[in-house]
Design an enzyme around this catalytic site. Sequence first.
Site, PDB file in Angstrom:
ATOM      1  N   CYS A 286      -0.504   4.133   2.124  1.00  0.00           N
ATOM      2  CA  CYS A 286      -0.287   3.958   3.569  1.00  0.00           C
ATOM      3  C   CYS A 286       1.177   4.223   3.937  1.00  0.00           C
ATOM      4  CB  CYS A 286      -0.608   2.532   4.031  1.00  0.00           C
ATOM      5  SG  CYS A 286      -2.046   1.787   3.294  1.00  0.00           S
ATOM      6  N   ASP A 287       2.088   3.681   3.160  1.00  0.00           N
ATOM      7  CA  ASP A 287       3.488   3.620   3.599  1.00  0.00           C
ATOM      8  C   ASP A 287       4.456   4.498   2.814  1.00  0.00           C
ATOM      9  OD1 ASP A 287       2.650   1.679   5.362  1.00  0.00           O
ATOM     10  OD2 ASP A 287       3.183   0.010   4.065  1.00  0.00           O
TER      11      ASP A 287
ATOM     12  N   CYS B 134       0.829  -1.207   0.000  1.00  0.00           N
ATOM     13  CA  CYS B 134       0.000   0.000   0.000  1.00  0.00           C
ATOM     14  C   CYS B 134       0.865   1.259   0.000  1.00  0.00           C
ATOM     15  CB  CYS B 134      -0.935  -0.008   1.211  1.00  0.00           C
ATOM     16  SG  CYS B 134      -1.994   1.443   1.286  1.00  0.00           S
TER      17      CYS B 134
END
Length: 351
Positions: free
Chosen positions: A175-176, A172
């Site tokens: 997300c990261d 992701c």
Amino acid sequence: MSDTVEKIVIIGSGPAAWSAAIYAARANLNPVVYEGSYTEENRLANNLPMGQLYTTTEIENYPGFPHGDVGAYLKSAIGEERSYMLAPHEEGGSVTGPELVELIRQQAVNFGTRVVSAEIVDLDVSQRPFKLTDNEGETCMAQTIIIATGARANWLGLASEEQFKNRGVSACAVCDGALPRFRNKPLAVIGGGDSAIEEALYLTNFASKVYLIHRRDEFRASKAMAKKAFDNEKIEILFNRVPVEFIGNDTEGLTSLKIKSTVDGQEMTISVTGVFCAIGHTPNTAFLQGKIALTEKRYVELPQAHRMATSVSGIFAAGDCADDYYRQAITSAGTGAMAALEAERFLSAEE
Ligand code: NDP
């Protein structure tokens, strides 16, 4: 089997499930959440309770959690009972995925949500109340159900991939991608669909360069998305290649990726501090097959726009099990709340 008929049973334990429980509990529906089970089989299948957030690191885009002394807040909000499951929080920083989902769970429990650590494996939807059977053979009855079983990212399945998950290997970018280890460093994205290109484009905001590695010589993604990838100077497209090994060490995490040509088998190694797998997701809906309508890709079908009702009256769905498009913690939490509100209105209308 218990004779009690629950007003609402929620299946799942990510942000959608716990948000649904918060709303249902506050509406006096006395919800029960089946959060899943901590079996070895589930561990190996990446399917342990608490959902995909539990496998991510910092969450910087969930509203209400700016950088700050999250550690102190966690201590006061969650207490010892479950905080032992979390890695110690360093001073300051962002809330992590596991911490965030523990906080939402705790909020649901504070309002009286009952939690069962078992997994629903079968549903009888032929009549109401619905009958649910868990993995230990126990059954319960429910007037309404919210399905919030989530989805899991598909992984390549290489042994070395497992070794570097959360230390360079992610599924992701949103997300990261902004984490320090990925900033101004070469990164790679695996896949040839819209997600892969979207992730690669997103990562160009942080990375020094992004390799986009696809197993064929043509993208599955739309032409418009493909053009964006071709036009972006920071993206180098490597067609006809598949990853064969993630390489790194204990201190630095991932440092490079070995890839192989699908045309002549030749191998090469590229230096990267991050690899993002964007090879699709699988919704956790196998147990619903033949019970409620699923889409072609096996996500729960939501027949009405902006409604969480499924094809079976009295059953609602929320979060990633019904969403192959947004897949964010905040959107899942939002649809969880929506599903609970709909269930409440459904029950009031019947009364
Ligand atoms: P897709 O299924 O569309 O694409 C998955 C990609 O991963 C394919 O290119 C596939 O290769 C590749 N792949 C699958 N398994 C492997 C493997 N084991 N090794 C290497 N490569 C593999 O999934 P997406 O998540 O990209 O998209 C899902 C849906 O969401 C689509 O309908 C998409 O259009 C939509 N979407 C739309 C966006 C937008 O419009 N902005 C953004 C993101 C998603 P191959 O092509 O060879 O099968």
